[in-house]
Design an enzyme around this catalytic site. Structure first.
Site, PDB file in Angstrom:
ATOM      1  N   HIS A  75       0.624  -6.757 -16.164  1.00 54.77           N
ATOM      2  CA  HIS A  75       0.692  -6.684 -14.654  1.00 54.77           C
ATOM      3  C   HIS A  75       1.051  -5.959 -13.439  1.00 54.77           C
ATOM      4  O   HIS A  75       1.283  -5.543 -12.842  1.00 54.77           O
ATOM      5  CB  HIS A  75      -0.128  -8.572 -14.278  1.00 54.77           C
TER       6      HIS A  75
ATOM      7  N   VAL B 197       1.169  -1.082  -0.034  1.00 53.53           N
ATOM      8  CA  VAL B 197      -0.093   0.243   0.057  1.00 53.53           C
ATOM      9  C   VAL B 197       0.567   1.171   0.111  1.00 53.53           C
ATOM     10  O   VAL B 197       2.009   1.743   0.846  1.00 53.53           O
ATOM     11  CB  VAL B 197      -1.011   0.106   0.944  1.00 53.53           C
TER      12      VAL B 197
ATOM     13  N   PRO C 141       1.695  -1.524 -11.704  1.00 53.27           N
ATOM     14  CA  PRO C 141       3.380  -1.019 -11.334  1.00 53.27           C
ATOM     15  C   PRO C 141       4.418  -1.157 -11.888  1.00 53.27           C
ATOM     16  O   PRO C 141       4.246  -2.199 -12.742  1.00 53.27           O
ATOM     17  CB  PRO C 141       3.021  -1.804 -10.013  1.00 53.27           C
TER      18      PRO C 141
END
Length: 471
Positions: free
Chosen positions: A393, A228, A369
């Site tokens: 991904h 996160v 990412p």
């Protein structure tokens, strides 16, 4: 309509497996008007004497399959096709041979109807990470992966990053997130979410007994590459669909999945698939469940529940953080990988597995990412059919975890983080930026698959700090 279930048929002599599932389907389609006793008597006789039903207008096909099953050796192995079906590889020069070899095996399955390999691909179990596989009436638990429904979630705030107190942001991540294999919340710290009321938790005793564990881990994140993080998202021009003007904004990005709940489901149904679908040793982890069977439908329901649960985990995290950050949400974007979807390919319905691959149908938003010190990208899919409407991904690993821990020093990792203005909370050398491929090269290899909408640059990154290795 006559109600009959698998337990009734097992009492009539059927065994758990594909034939039982097909018998239930035949009953539902053609025999539902019979009274219960007569139907049980008929099915019991069929089980005992299938050769007597080879001319039956309804039961002929089922009887034939029962005879063939009885004649097959107990350890019969389903042969692979002699040659792999054609598939497109994106960024092949940077993909390790092991991943390509695994994909070749997947493209030899008799249920395979299409596939593609994304530029972040690397070797995994069964289907390689970055593998996309379309199958006919079959779902492959290891084609989905262990962390069912693992996903990206992005919240964009109407706040310039430059006005934020980084110490405050760091404190929010420390206090409001929890990481690591087996970690969760207890008592009053447990979160609430509508997913816990999903009746699918009652679908079987096996799934039901996992609910309390799922509740305790709701709103937490796994280990390994899960994170996160706060960062800066930059739009070079206005995006009409998102209604966001050009500029730089504070954003929260998270990556995690269905925690121990999903992993336990994956393990259970992978073992079941291997029992029911025996493949050659080199392809054993690609065992599938037939979607026409009770087992296939059961896994499909459990997989979708795990996906809903993974989404709920992100929603809890973003809800808690948003309450402390302030400001208004401009947009939220979410996509998942490690999942299977019912989609159309060449005019027929297929099951598309994306194991570490992002859905990229035309106009579909996604997040790709890089690493803790490299940018990620908000993208919009172009709907490229040769890629089965998919994209990478992430950047993908270029060093295994073991190699990264041996070859990368703490000093080198700290230098890269400092050079990119990144504050790291947790994580080990196995997640060092240098363990990942160049995200810019990965994006260049798939420019036919997605359009870049905005660039996200990490600033404060929170990851597991207890040695957890979940992916």
């Amino acid at each position: 309509m006559n109600k009959i279930n698998g337990a009734d048929l097992m009492a009539a002599g059927f065994k758990q497996g594909k034939i039982l599932g097909e018998a239930l389907a035949v009953i539902a389609a053609h025999l539902s008007d019979m009274d219960h006793a007569s139907l049980i008597a008929l099915m019991s006789d069929l089980r005992s004497r299938p050769e007597q039903y080879l001319d039956h207008p309804v039961l002929e096909d089922l009887a034939t399959k029962m005879i063939e099953e009885a004649a097959a050796p107990l350890d019969a192995t389903i042969p692979l096709n002699d040659k792999a079906a054609n598939y497109k590889i994106y960024g092949e020069a940077a993909i390790d041979p092991g991943a390509i070899k695994q994909m070749d095996y997947a493209m030899r399955l008799p249920v395979t109807v299409g596939g593609a390999l994304m530029p972040d691909a690397h070797q995994g179990y069964g289907l390689p990470i970055g593998g996309v596989l379309a199958a006919k009436n079959a779902v492959i638990p290891y084609g989905v992966g262990v962390d069912i429904g693992c996903r990206m979630a992005l919240s964009i705030y109407d706040i310039p990053y430059t006005v934020m107190d980084e110490d405050k942001l760091k404190k929010i991540l420390v206090n409001e997130t929890k990481f690591g294999a087996g970690h969760g919340f207890q008592g009053k710290d447990r979160a609430d979410h509508a997913v816990l009321d999903n009746d699918a938790f009652n679908m079987t005793p096996f799934v039901k007994q996992l609910k309390d564990k799922a509740w305790s881990q709701l709103g937490s994140s796994g280990g390994g590459n899960h994170f996160v993080e706060f960062g800066v998202i930059e739009f070079a021009q206005r995006d009409e669909a998102l209604n966001i003007n050009a500029g730089q904004y504070l954003a929260l990005l998270s990556h995690s999945g269905s925690r121990g709940f999903g992993a336990t489901i994956a393990g259970y149904y992978t073992r079941l698939a291997k029992d029911l679908c025996k493949l050659p040793k080199e392809a054993a982890n690609l065992a599938w469940l037939d979607m026409h069977t009770a087992e296939g439908q059961e896994y499909w329901m459990a997989m979708n529940l795990a996906g809903d649960y993974a989404a709920a985990c992100h929603q809890v995290i973003h809800r808690k953080v948003a309450a402390l950050v302030g400001g208004q949400l401009l947009a939220t974007v979410e996509n998942h990988h490690n999942f299977a979807w019912k989609e159309q390919l060449n005019g027929e319905e297929v099951i598309v597995h994306r194991k570490g691959a992002t859905p990229a149908g035309k106009g579909v938003m996604g997040i790709i990412p890089g690493s803790m010190a490299a940018p990620g990208f908000l993208v919009r899919g172009k709907g490229e059919e040769s890629a089965i409407n998919s994209a990478s991904h992430g950047a993908g690993r270029q060093l295994s975890r073991t190699r990264a821990e041996k070859e990368i020093s703490k000093v080198d990792m700290a230098a890269v983080l400092a050079a990119n203005n990144v504050t790291l909370i947790g994580a080990g050398l196995d997640e060092a930026p240098m363990a990942y491929k160049d995200i810019h090269a990965v994006m260049a290899a798939q420019d036919a698959l997605v359009d870049v909408v905005a660039k996200f640059s990490p600033r404060i990154v929170r990851m597991a700090d207890d040695g957890s290795k979940e992916d």
